[in-house]
Design a protein around this motif. Structure first.
Motif, PDB file in Angstrom:
ATOM      1  N   GLU A   1       0.848  -1.204   0.000  1.00  0.00           N
ATOM      2  CA  GLU A   1       0.000   0.000   0.000  1.00  0.00           C
ATOM      3  C   GLU A   1       0.877   1.245   0.000  1.00  0.00           C
ATOM      4  O   GLU A   1       2.050   1.187   0.387  1.00  0.00           O
ATOM      5  CB  GLU A   1      -0.899  -0.002   1.239  1.00  0.00           C
ATOM      6  N   PRO A   2       0.336   2.386  -0.426  1.00  0.00           N
ATOM      7  CA  PRO A   2       1.097   3.632  -0.320  1.00  0.00           C
ATOM      8  C   PRO A   2       1.408   3.948   1.139  1.00  0.00           C
ATOM      9  O   PRO A   2       0.599   3.675   2.037  1.00  0.00           O
ATOM     10  CB  PRO A   2       0.151   4.681  -0.921  1.00  0.00           C
ATOM     11  N   VAL A   3       2.565   4.519   1.378  1.00  0.00           N
ATOM     12  CA  VAL A   3       2.926   4.923   2.733  1.00  0.00           C
ATOM     13  C   VAL A   3       2.014   6.087   3.147  1.00  0.00           C
ATOM     14  O   VAL A   3       1.982   7.114   2.475  1.00  0.00           O
ATOM     15  CB  VAL A   3       4.403   5.346   2.802  1.00  0.00           C
ATOM     16  N   PRO A   4       1.246   5.942   4.233  1.00  0.00           N
ATOM     17  CA  PRO A   4       0.315   7.002   4.645  1.00  0.00           C
ATOM     18  C   PRO A   4       1.046   8.148   5.336  1.00  0.00           C
ATOM     19  O   PRO A   4       1.727   7.947   6.350  1.00  0.00           O
ATOM     20  CB  PRO A   4      -0.635   6.285   5.603  1.00  0.00           C
ATOM     21  N   ALA A   5       0.913   9.344   4.815  1.00  0.00           N
ATOM     22  CA  ALA A   5       1.689  10.472   5.313  1.00  0.00           C
ATOM     23  C   ALA A   5       1.345  10.837   6.746  1.00  0.00           C
ATOM     24  O   ALA A   5       2.203  11.310   7.502  1.00  0.00           O
ATOM     25  CB  ALA A   5       1.473  11.689   4.405  1.00  0.00           C
ATOM     26  N   ASP A   6       0.080  10.633   7.158  1.00  0.00           N
ATOM     27  CA  ASP A   6      -0.348  11.113   8.466  1.00  0.00           C
ATOM     28  C   ASP A   6      -0.231  10.084   9.573  1.00  0.00           C
ATOM     29  O   ASP A   6      -0.594  10.340  10.712  1.00  0.00           O
ATOM     30  CB  ASP A   6      -1.793  11.611   8.403  1.00  0.00           C
ATOM     31  N   GLU A   7       0.310   8.911   9.274  1.00  0.00           N
ATOM     32  CA  GLU A   7       0.405   7.835  10.261  1.00  0.00           C
ATOM     33  C   GLU A   7       1.794   7.830  10.889  1.00  0.00           C
ATOM     34  O   GLU A   7       2.783   8.097  10.206  1.00  0.00           O
ATOM     35  CB  GLU A   7       0.148   6.504   9.552  1.00  0.00           C
ATOM     36  N   PRO A   8       1.909   7.557  12.193  1.00  0.00           N
ATOM     37  CA  PRO A   8       3.246   7.471  12.795  1.00  0.00           C
ATOM     38  C   PRO A   8       4.140   6.477  12.063  1.00  0.00           C
ATOM     39  O   PRO A   8       3.699   5.390  11.693  1.00  0.00           O
ATOM     40  CB  PRO A   8       2.943   7.009  14.228  1.00  0.00           C
ATOM     41  N   VAL A   9       5.384   6.866  11.870  1.00  0.00           N
ATOM     42  CA  VAL A   9       6.320   5.998  11.174  1.00  0.00           C
ATOM     43  C   VAL A   9       6.594   4.766  12.033  1.00  0.00           C
ATOM     44  O   VAL A   9       6.638   4.833  13.262  1.00  0.00           O
ATOM     45  CB  VAL A   9       7.620   6.754  10.823  1.00  0.00           C
ATOM     46  N   LEU A  10       6.770   3.636  11.359  1.00  0.00           N
ATOM     47  CA  LEU A  10       6.985   2.340  12.010  1.00  0.00           C
ATOM     48  C   LEU A  10       8.260   1.694  11.488  1.00  0.00           C
ATOM     49  O   LEU A  10       8.735   2.020  10.405  1.00  0.00           O
ATOM     50  CB  LEU A  10       5.824   1.395  11.688  1.00  0.00           C
ATOM     51  N   HIS A  11       8.761   0.733  12.269  1.00  0.00           N
ATOM     52  CA  HIS A  11       9.879  -0.111  11.843  1.00  0.00           C
ATOM     53  C   HIS A  11      11.142   0.701  11.571  1.00  0.00           C
ATOM     54  O   HIS A  11      11.823   0.513  10.569  1.00  0.00           O
ATOM     55  CB  HIS A  11       9.500  -0.936  10.610  1.00  0.00           C
ATOM     56  N   VAL A  12      11.428   1.622  12.496  1.00  0.00           N
ATOM     57  CA  VAL A  12      12.702   2.343  12.446  1.00  0.00           C
ATOM     58  C   VAL A  12      13.515   1.967  13.682  1.00  0.00           C
ATOM     59  O   VAL A  12      12.978   1.782  14.772  1.00  0.00           O
ATOM     60  CB  VAL A  12      12.513   3.872  12.381  1.00  0.00           C
ATOM     61  N   SER A  13      14.804   1.853  13.493  1.00  0.00           N
ATOM     62  CA  SER A  13      15.717   1.540  14.591  1.00  0.00           C
ATOM     63  C   SER A  13      15.973   2.788  15.431  1.00  0.00           C
ATOM     64  O   SER A  13      15.634   3.912  15.041  1.00  0.00           O
ATOM     65  CB  SER A  13      17.045   1.036  14.026  1.00  0.00           C
TER      66      SER A  13
END
Length: 449
Positions: free
Chosen positions: A286-298
């Motif tokens: 799916e497209p990355v949703p701009a308004d959602e908190p970013v996930l899966h970052v170290s």
């Protein structure tokens, strides 16, 4: 920041801390809720998928299933009730310290049907133990602690199994409704001020709090600003597109080595196609949703973004003060919104949804500081190493917390959509290696006043 081991009398009391029968009912509900979720996560795929290792970072799902049953037997049947071991020959197979995850597929594990039968038989006996055990003065059973600990343990492995579902390839095996929209996003201020001064960190009264959350102690924290909501995918995309992964000066040395060694250019599960950023989420692209908190970052990625933005990650004490301190009363709450248990209107928890809610959602869950989404949605990296509180005492075993203390692990706070309420509260501390990306981790930033 300074601290003192003397607990503050202003800490909140759990509403049911003095009522053993209510706590018994809560323990029963927590155990049943956890087992229902375990069933969903393991019944949604076939036996081949249960025994496969979908990533060397994770165990086969069938290992988690039997491990849940084995820990329940160890603590409730043997530890509380003093019963003989049901299957002593498997204890070593399901000892998480004896076998690293990458090696577990080569072990003679219980087959799926056998693992289900074992976990089910243990559970039946454990419920009898819960019903018949006085929740009295023994530390292990006081206030139902060990039953709450086992419910938390199962929910933590359910979160681990959900991570495995995210890592597996193939079509979606899980579904869930969409989280609520952010009705007040347009008027959301970017940051809030948390004034300096003392507050009570940790707890000495929460009946099922784990050892690393204890004891309550006073912290003096200078004033600071903190993001009102977690950093969004849209904000993080700006860092990516500004060459953030190509500029060494934003990164800690170990983080820059990670970027170079693994050719990282974006968060885990993101890729660019036909001019747009896409992500894979539980088998769906799916497209990355701009308004959602970013996930899966170290932690390294979160730290680099904060430097790029001219800010920093909050300390663990700053995070907890922003989440729990009530300046009107001078006390620390159990949760940002108060002492009441989480509800669907306050926080995104319990795998109710399979994604974070947009930044600005859950206005009923905001803290007195004005910060929101501090509980649920995404685990939030802090700048702090995982260290014991003054007066820490290991309980009921060293391997839960003490062996992880030190600079190797960074603290995460707040829980995620994958965390159940029984394993998430304002004092709950998670920790992981700063390279971890497969976990449901995000962050928010802070700056000095």
């Amino acid at each position: 920041m300074t601290d003192s081991p003397a607990p503050s009398p202003s800490g909140p009391q759990h509403p049911d801390v003095h009522d053993p029968e209510v706590l018994r009912e809560r323990a029963l509900a927590a155990l049943l809720t956890a087992r229902e979720r375990t069933g969903l996560l393991t019944d949604s795929v076939d036996d081949h998928e249960l025994t496969a290792q979908h990533s060397p970072l994770m165990s086969p799902l069938v290992w988690d299933l039997a491990h849940i049953g084995n820990q329940e037997e160890l603590w409730l049947l043997r530890g509380v009730a003093g019963r003989e071991a049901m299957r002593p020959e498997i204890d070593g197979l399901y000892d998480a310290f004896e076998h690293p995850r990458a090696s577990r597929p080569s072990l003679p594990l219980l087959a799926p049907a056998e693992a289900r039968s074992y976990a089910s038989e243990v559970r039946g006996r454990a419920l009898d133990v819960l019903e018949s055990t006085p929740l009295g003065d023994r530390p292990l059973v006081r206030s139902g602690f060990v039953f709450g600990m086992i419910a938390q343990h199962e929910q933590q492995h359910d979160e681990t199994m959900l991570i495995t579902h995210q890592l597996r390839s193939g079509p979606a095996a899980l579904t869930a409704p969409e989280p609520p929209r952010a009705t007040e996003a347009a008027t959301l201020v970017p940051e809030v001020l948390v004034p300096g001064g003392p507050f009570t960190m940790g707890t000495s009264t929460e009946p099922w709090a784990l050892d690393n959350e204890r004891p309550a102690h006073r912290r003096e924290v200078p004033g600071f600003f903190i993001d009102t909501a977690p950093v969004t995918c849209g904000a993080y995309r700006a860092f990516v597109e500004d060459g953030g992964y190509a500029e060494q000066h934003w990164w800690a040395p170990e983080g820059w080595a990670m970027v170079r060694d693994h050719a990282l250019t974006a968060p885990l599960f993101w890729h660019r196609d036909a001019g747009q950023w896409l992500r894979r989420r539980f088998g769906v692209t799916e497209p990355v949703p701009a308004d959602e908190p970013v996930l899966h970052v170290s932690w390294y990625e979160a730290d680099a973004y904060a430097r790029w933005a001219g800010r920093r990650l909050p300390t663990e004490a700053e995070w907890e003060k922003a989440a729990r301190h009530d300046p009107a009363s001078g006390r620390s709450r159990r949760y940002p919104w108060g002492d009441e248990d989480p509800t669907p209107e306050r926080a995104n928890l319990g795998q109710r949804h399979l994604r974070p809610a947009p930044a600005g959602a859950y206005p009923a869950g905001r803290a007195p500081s004005g910060a929101g989404q501090l509980i649920g949605d995404v685990w939030e990296w802090t700048s702090s190493d995982f260290q014991p509180y003054p007066g820490f005492a290991p309980f009921p075993y060293r391997e839960y917390s003490e062996v992880f203390f030190g600079p190797e692990h960074k603290v995460l706070r707040g829980g995620s959509f994958a965390v159940d309420a029984v394993a998430c509260r304002g004092t709950f501390r998670n920790w992981d290696l700063p390279v971890r990306r497969q976990i449901f981790s995000g962050f928010r930033t802070a700056r000095d006043m």
